[in-house]
Write an enzyme that holds these catalytic residues in place. Structure first.
Site, PDB file in Angstrom:
ATOM      1  N   LEU A 336       0.993  -1.163   0.066  1.00 55.22           N
ATOM      2  CA  LEU A 336       0.005  -0.086   0.085  1.00 55.22           C
ATOM      3  C   LEU A 336       0.885   1.084  -0.016  1.00 55.22           C
ATOM      4  O   LEU A 336       0.512   2.238  -0.597  1.00 55.22           O
ATOM      5  CB  LEU A 336      -0.939  -0.016   1.184  1.00 55.22           C
ATOM      6  CG  LEU A 336      -2.065  -0.947   1.117  1.00 55.22           C
ATOM      7  CD1 LEU A 336      -2.652  -0.757   2.643  1.00 55.22           C
ATOM      8  CD2 LEU A 336      -3.116  -0.773   0.124  1.00 55.22           C
ATOM      9  N   GLY A 337       1.966   1.015   0.567  1.00 54.14           N
ATOM     10  CA  GLY A 337       2.862   2.371   0.583  1.00 54.14           C
ATOM     11  C   GLY A 337       4.284   2.123   1.457  1.00 54.14           C
ATOM     12  O   GLY A 337       4.265   0.997   2.121  1.00 54.14           O
ATOM     13  N   GLN A 338       4.967   3.052   1.691  1.00 52.39           N
ATOM     14  CA  GLN A 338       5.937   3.082   2.152  1.00 52.39           C
ATOM     15  C   GLN A 338       6.279   4.303   3.108  1.00 52.39           C
ATOM     16  O   GLN A 338       5.992   5.110   2.830  1.00 52.39           O
ATOM     17  CB  GLN A 338       7.329   3.269   1.113  1.00 52.39           C
ATOM     18  CG  GLN A 338       8.730   2.826   1.711  1.00 52.39           C
ATOM     19  CD  GLN A 338       9.167   1.508   1.528  1.00 52.39           C
ATOM     20  OE1 GLN A 338       8.712   0.982   0.367  1.00 52.39           O
ATOM     21  NE2 GLN A 338       9.749   0.957   2.297  1.00 52.39           N
ATOM     22  N   GLY A 339       6.644   3.676   4.275  1.00 54.48           N
ATOM     23  CA  GLY A 339       6.549   4.838   5.376  1.00 54.48           C
ATOM     24  C   GLY A 339       7.903   5.053   5.684  1.00 54.48           C
ATOM     25  O   GLY A 339       8.938   4.541   5.320  1.00 54.48           O
ATOM     26  N   GLY A 340       8.172   6.130   6.872  1.00 55.00           N
ATOM     27  CA  GLY A 340       9.376   6.170   7.303  1.00 55.00           C
ATOM     28  C   GLY A 340      10.223   5.233   7.831  1.00 55.00           C
ATOM     29  O   GLY A 340      11.441   4.979   7.584  1.00 55.00           O
ATOM     30  N   PHE A 341       9.630   4.351   8.439  1.00 58.18           N
ATOM     31  CA  PHE A 341      10.247   2.895   9.045  1.00 58.18           C
ATOM     32  C   PHE A 341       9.792   1.834   8.673  1.00 58.18           C
ATOM     33  O   PHE A 341       9.419   0.681   9.513  1.00 58.18           O
ATOM     34  CB  PHE A 341      10.622   3.096  10.551  1.00 58.18           C
ATOM     35  CG  PHE A 341       9.643   4.045  11.356  1.00 58.18           C
ATOM     36  CD1 PHE A 341       8.420   3.319  11.802  1.00 58.18           C
ATOM     37  CD2 PHE A 341       9.496   5.251  11.154  1.00 58.18           C
ATOM     38  CE1 PHE A 341       7.669   4.071  12.193  1.00 58.18           C
ATOM     39  CE2 PHE A 341       8.705   6.118  11.997  1.00 58.18           C
ATOM     40  CZ  PHE A 341       7.795   5.491  12.428  1.00 58.18           C
ATOM     41  N   GLY A 342       9.000   1.665   7.627  1.00 55.97           N
ATOM     42  CA  GLY A 342       8.270   0.444   7.250  1.00 55.97           C
ATOM     43  C   GLY A 342       7.714   0.274   5.885  1.00 55.97           C
ATOM     44  O   GLY A 342       7.309   1.619   5.497  1.00 55.97           O
ATOM     45  N   LYS A 357       1.687  -2.868   8.648  1.00 60.72           N
ATOM     46  CA  LYS A 357       2.995  -2.231   8.679  1.00 60.72           C
ATOM     47  C   LYS A 357       4.020  -3.285   9.256  1.00 60.72           C
ATOM     48  O   LYS A 357       4.061  -3.752  10.227  1.00 60.72           O
ATOM     49  CB  LYS A 357       2.864  -1.026   9.416  1.00 60.72           C
ATOM     50  CG  LYS A 357       4.253  -0.184   9.059  1.00 60.72           C
ATOM     51  CD  LYS A 357       4.272   1.043  10.396  1.00 60.72           C
ATOM     52  CE  LYS A 357       4.435   2.121   9.637  1.00 60.72           C
ATOM     53  NZ  LYS A 357       4.762   3.279  10.467  1.00 60.72           N
ATOM     54  N   ASP A 458       4.673  14.125  13.601  1.00 61.38           N
ATOM     55  CA  ASP A 458       4.968  14.321  12.344  1.00 61.38           C
ATOM     56  C   ASP A 458       3.754  14.025  11.688  1.00 61.38           C
ATOM     57  O   ASP A 458       3.147  13.568  10.774  1.00 61.38           O
ATOM     58  CB  ASP A 458       5.710  12.613  11.976  1.00 61.38           C
ATOM     59  CG  ASP A 458       6.455  12.648  10.688  1.00 61.38           C
ATOM     60  OD1 ASP A 458       6.556  13.742  10.041  1.00 61.38           O
ATOM     61  OD2 ASP A 458       6.699  11.842  10.088  1.00 61.38           O
TER      62      ASP A 458
END
Ligand SMILES: *[C@@H]1O[C@H](CO)[C@@H](O)[C@H](O)[C@H]1NC(C)=O
Ligand SMILES: *[C@@H]1O[C@H](CO)[C@@H](O)[C@H](O)[C@H]1NC(C)=O
Ligand SMILES: *[C@@H]1O[C@H](CO)[C@@H](O)[C@H](O)[C@H]1NC(C)=O
Length: 649
Positions: A336-342, A357, A458
Site C-alpha cells: 500500500l505504501g512505504q513509510g518512514g520506517f516500514g 505495517k 510528524d
C-alpha cells in the site's frame, strides 16, 4: 553491522574486564609543551606553569630573591610495585633548561620518584628540594632522584656540572660529570634527558652534546637497584629544584612519561590472559551467531518486556502470529505504501480488510518506534485516529495491524496532477473542511483530551488517512511520545524529527517537539489542504507559509484558495480558514492558537485570530506577547507549553 543494546552492553562488559585485567600501560602522559590550562594536572609546591614551561623554582630575573626550592608532580600516582622485588618499568623523557640568574648559577634540578609530594622545609640551597639538613639520608623520605647539579656545594659533591643518582638524600650513590659528554647544564639551552627503569636497572641518558635528541644510546648512569626497597607501591613522578645565594631559573620544557606492566605472579598470569580471552571468544561466538541467525535486527530477549508493557494497557491490541499475518497479506504482496520506517501491505483477517505495517529492519529505532506505537495507540481511542488492531513481534520481525483505510492518504488528493484528479474522486470544500476539522479534533484529543499528553511529531498529508466517508484519521504514531503532564522529565532530545516543510522554525534551534511544533505542522497542513499545494521546503521563497502570508499582506488572501473548489465556499469561511492556518504558523510559538481555539474558530464560536499583515520575523528566544508590545497575537491564549519536554529518545 547493526549493534543492538544487548550486544553493546556485552561488548562494554568485555572491554571493562579487559581493561581491568590488562595492565599493559599503567600511566602514560605526554606534554610537548605546558599550558596554563594544564595547571590542574599537576601538584605544585612553590612551582609554576609559565611561558609554556614548568618553572620548578620561580623566575627571579635578577631580583635579590635567593634560597628558593620547589617541587612539581604529575597529579596521578604510578603503581610501581605490588609485591616486593617485582616492579613496573618506566621511561621518562624530558627537556630541561637551566638559566643562571647570578654568576655562577645554582643549585640544580632533579627528577623525583617519591611517595611524598610535600616540599620539605629549608630544602633550598644544596638540598635541591629533595630533603633538608635534618632529614638527609632518612629512609622515611621515600625518595629516589636523578639530580642535575649545576654547583658543587659540599665536599663529596662532584663538579658544578654533573648528574647523580640519589636515594633518600642528596648524597649520590652514583654520579658522573657531564663535561665528558659535551653537555653544559648552565648554558641556558634545552637539554633532553631520559630516565629508564626496566624493573631492575635504572639508567640515565643524555645526548652526546648540547644538541637535543641524538646519541642517546649509551647511558651516563646505569645502576642496578630494586626500587621497591626504597619506595612505596604508589609513587608520584615529578621534579624538584633549588637556588641558594646563587640563583638560576630551573625549567622543564616538555615531558613524556610511560610507565608499564607490573609483571604479575606467574601463577596468576594465566588468569590475566585467559579470562579476557574467554570473554572475547564468547563475544565473538555470540556475534557470529547473531550474524548467522539474525541478519541485523532486533533481539528476541526483550520480547517479554514488550509484551508486558502492552498487556499493561487495558484495551490492548491483539497479538498475531507471524505466519498468520504472512498468510493474511498473501506473503506481503499487496503493497500500500512505504513509510518512514516500514512498508505497509494490505491484508485480510477474518473477512476484514487490514493494513499491515512491517517495520523495516534497517530502521535503527525500529524497536523504539514499535514500542511507542503499541503503547500509545493501544490506549487511545478517537474516531479521528487510525485504530491499531494488533501486533506481532516474532523472528525479529515487528508488525502492526491497523484497520484498513480504503481511501488511502490525504497527500494522494491534494496536490496531484489535474489529469489524475479528473479521473478519481476529488476533495470538495466540504470534504476538505471535514478533514481539517477531523485532524484538529484528533490533535486536540492528543494534546488535551487523553490521560497523558501525546505529541504526534510528524503531522503531514501522508500521515492523514481517509476512511470510506473521507473522514480524516490521524495515523503513524511512530514518532509520537507521551508526555507525563504531571511528572516532567527534563532530558531534552537534540534529534530533529519530523518532515521538512512542516517543521516550526524554533525546532531547528531547540531540536525539540512541543505542542506548538505540532500546531505549526497542523497550520501548514491546513494551508496545504485549502490551497492545494505542496508544503514547500524551508526555503523562504517556496514555503507555502510565506506564499500565503505574502498574499495576506497584499490583502488578496482569497486568491490562495485552490481553484478546484471555486464557487463551493463562502469567501468569509475561506478567509477565516486561511487566516487560522497562518495563525498556527506564527513564527512565535507563543502566538499560535491552541487546538481548542482552532476548533472553536472552525465551529464559529470565536472569531479567527488577528494575524499581522507583515509576517513577523522569527526571533529566538521567543517571548510571550506581554513582553513584546509590537507582537500582535491577541487571540492566542498566551499560555505555552514550551517547557514541556519530551520523554523518550
Ligand atoms: C641563603 O642561605 C644561605 C645559606 O644557608 C645563607 O647564608 C643566606 O643568608 C641565605 N640568604 C637569604 C637571603 O636568606
Ligand atoms: C622504554 O624505552 C625503551 C627504549 O626506547 C623501550 O625498549 C622500552 O620498551 C620502553 N619501556 C617502556 C615501559 O615504555
Ligand atoms: C642496565 O641497563 C643499561 C642500559 O640498558 C645497560 O647498558 C647495563 O648493562 C644494564 N646493567 C645491568 C647491571 O643490567
Amino acid at each position: 553491522m547493526y549493534i543492538t543494546p544487548s550486544v553493546m552492553s556485552l561488548l562494554l562488559v568485555v572491554t571493562i574486564l579487559a581493561c581491568a585485567f590488562d595492565r599493559a600501560t599503567c600511566l602514560k602522559f605526554s606534554y610537548p609543551t605546558f599550558k596554563e590550562a594544564d595547571e590542574n594536572h599537576f601538584i605544585k609546591e612553590k612551582s609554576y606553569i609559565v611561558l609554556n614551561a614548568l618553572q620548578v623554582t620561580a623566575d627571579v630575573s635578577g631580583a635579590p630573591i635567593s634560597n628558593l626550592s620547589g617541587r612539581i608532580f604529575y597529579k596521578d600516582p604510578f603503581k610501581l610495585w605490588k609485591k616486593k622485588g617485582v616492579t613496573a618499568s618506566f621511561n621518562s623523557t624530558f627537556v630541561l633548561k637551566i638559566t643562571p640568574q647570578t654568576v655562577p648559577g645554582g643549585e640544580g634540578l632533579a627528577f623525583l620518584i617519591t611517595g611524598k609530594t610535600g616540599l620539605p622545609d629549608n630544602s633550598d640551597g644544596r638540598w635541591l628540594g629533595i630533603v633538608n639538613s635534618s632529614t638527609d639520608g632518612d629512609s622515611q623520605n621515600q625518595v629516589v632522584a636523578i639530580e642535575f647539579d649545576s654547583r658543587k656545594s659540599y665536599a663529596e659533591d662532584g663538579d658544578d656540572n654533573h648528574v647523580g643518582l640519589d636515594v633518600n638524600g642528596i648524597f649520590s650513590i652514583k654520579q658522573e660529570p657531564l663535561a665528558n659528554y659535551g653537555v653544559n647544564l648552565s648554558a641556558a639551552i634545552n637539554i633532553t634527558a631520559r630516565v629508564e627503569y626496566d624493573g631492575k636497572n635504572i639508567s640515565l641518558f643524555v645526548p652526546l652534546s648540547n644538541e637535543t635528541g641524538d646519541n642517546m644510546k649509551n647511558p651516563v648512569i646505569s645502576y642496578t637497584i630494586d626500587l621497591s626497597e626504597y619506595l612505596p607501591q604508589d609513587v608520584y613522578l615529578g621534579f624538584s629544584a633549588s637556588t641558594s645565594n646563587y640563583t638560576e631559573l630551573n625549567c622543564i620544557r616538555s615531558w613524556f612519561f610511560e610507565g608499564s606492566k607490573l609483571d604479575e605472579d606467574p601463577k596468576l598470569l594465566w588468569v590475566w590472559i585467559s579470562v579476557p580471552t574467554v570473554l572475547v571468544l564468547c563475544a565473538l561466538i555470540y556475534l557470529l551467531y547473531r550474524i548467522r541467525t539474525g541478519k541485523k535486527g532486533l533481539v528476541e530477549d526483550t520480547y517479554p518486556t514488550i509484551e508486558d508493557q502492552i498487556k499493561g494497557s487495558s484495551t490492548a491490541p491483539r497479538k498475531f502470529w507471524f505466519k498468520d499475518l504472512k498468510k493474511a497479506t498473501g506473503n506481503f504482496k499487496n503493497k500500500l505504501g512505504q513509510g518512514g520506517f516500514g512498508t505497509v501491505y494490505k491484508g485480510c483477517i477474518m473477512d476484514k480488510e487490514v493494513a499491515v505495517k512491517r517495520v523495516s529492519q534497517d530502521s535503527r529505532q525500529g524497536k523504539q518506534e514499535f514500542l511507542a506505537e503499541i503503547t500509545t495507540i493501544g490506549s487511545l481511542h478517537h474516531r479521528n485516529l487510525v485504530k491499531l488492531i494488533g501486533w506481532c513481534y516474532e523472528r525479529r520481525e515487528l508488525l502492526l495491524v491497523y484497520e484498513y483505510m480504503p481511501n488511502s492518504s490525504l497527500d494522494k488528493y491534494i496536490y496531484c496532477h489535474e489529469k489524475l484528479i479528473a479521473s478519481g474522486p476529488t476533495l470538495n470544500w466540504q470534504r476538505r473542511y471535514n478533514i481539517i476539522s477531523g485532524v484538529a479534533k484528533a490533535l486536540d484529543y492528543l494534546h488535551n483530551g487523553c490521560e497523558k499528553r501525546v505529541l504526534h511529531r510528524d503531522i503531514k498529508a501522508s500521515n492523514i488517512m481517509l476512511d470510506l466517508e473521507f473522514n480524516a484519521r490521524l495515523g503513524d504514531f511512530g514518532l509520537a511520545r507521551t508526555i507525563q503532564q504531571t511528572e516532567q522529565t527534563h532530558h531534552s532530545t537534540k534529534e530533529i524529527a519530523g518532515t521538512w516543510g512542516y517543521m516550526a522554525p524554533e525546532s531547528f534551534l531547540t531540536g525539540r517537539a512541543t505542542v506548538e511544533t505540532d500546531i505549526y505542522a497542523f497550520g501548514v497542513l491546513m494551508l496545504q489542504v485549502f490551497c492545494g499545494r505542496k508544503p514547500g521546503d524551508q526555503n523562504e521563497e517556496t514555503s507555502i507559509v510565506s506564499w500565503v502570508w505574502e498574499l495576506h499582506r497584499r490583502v488578496r488572501i482569497l486568491s490562495a484558495a485552490d481553484s478546484r473548489m471555486s464557487g463551493e465556499f463562502g469567501d468569509r469561511e475561506m478567509e477565516d480558514m486561511l487566516v487560522l492556518g497562518l495563525a498556527c504558523c506564527h513564527p512565535n510559538p507563543y502566538c499560535r492558537p491552541s487546538m481548542r481555539i482552532v476548533l472553536q474558530v472552525m465551529t464559529g464560536e470565536v472569531a479567527p485570530p488577528i494575524v499581522p499583515l507583515e509576517r513577523p520575523a522569527f526571533i529566538w528566544p521567543s517571548m510571550p506577547p506581554s513582553f513584546r508590545e509590537d507582537l500582535d497575537c491577541s487571540n492566542a491564549e498566551g499560555q505555552i507549553t514550551l517547557i514541556t519536554e519530551l520523554c523518550g529518545r
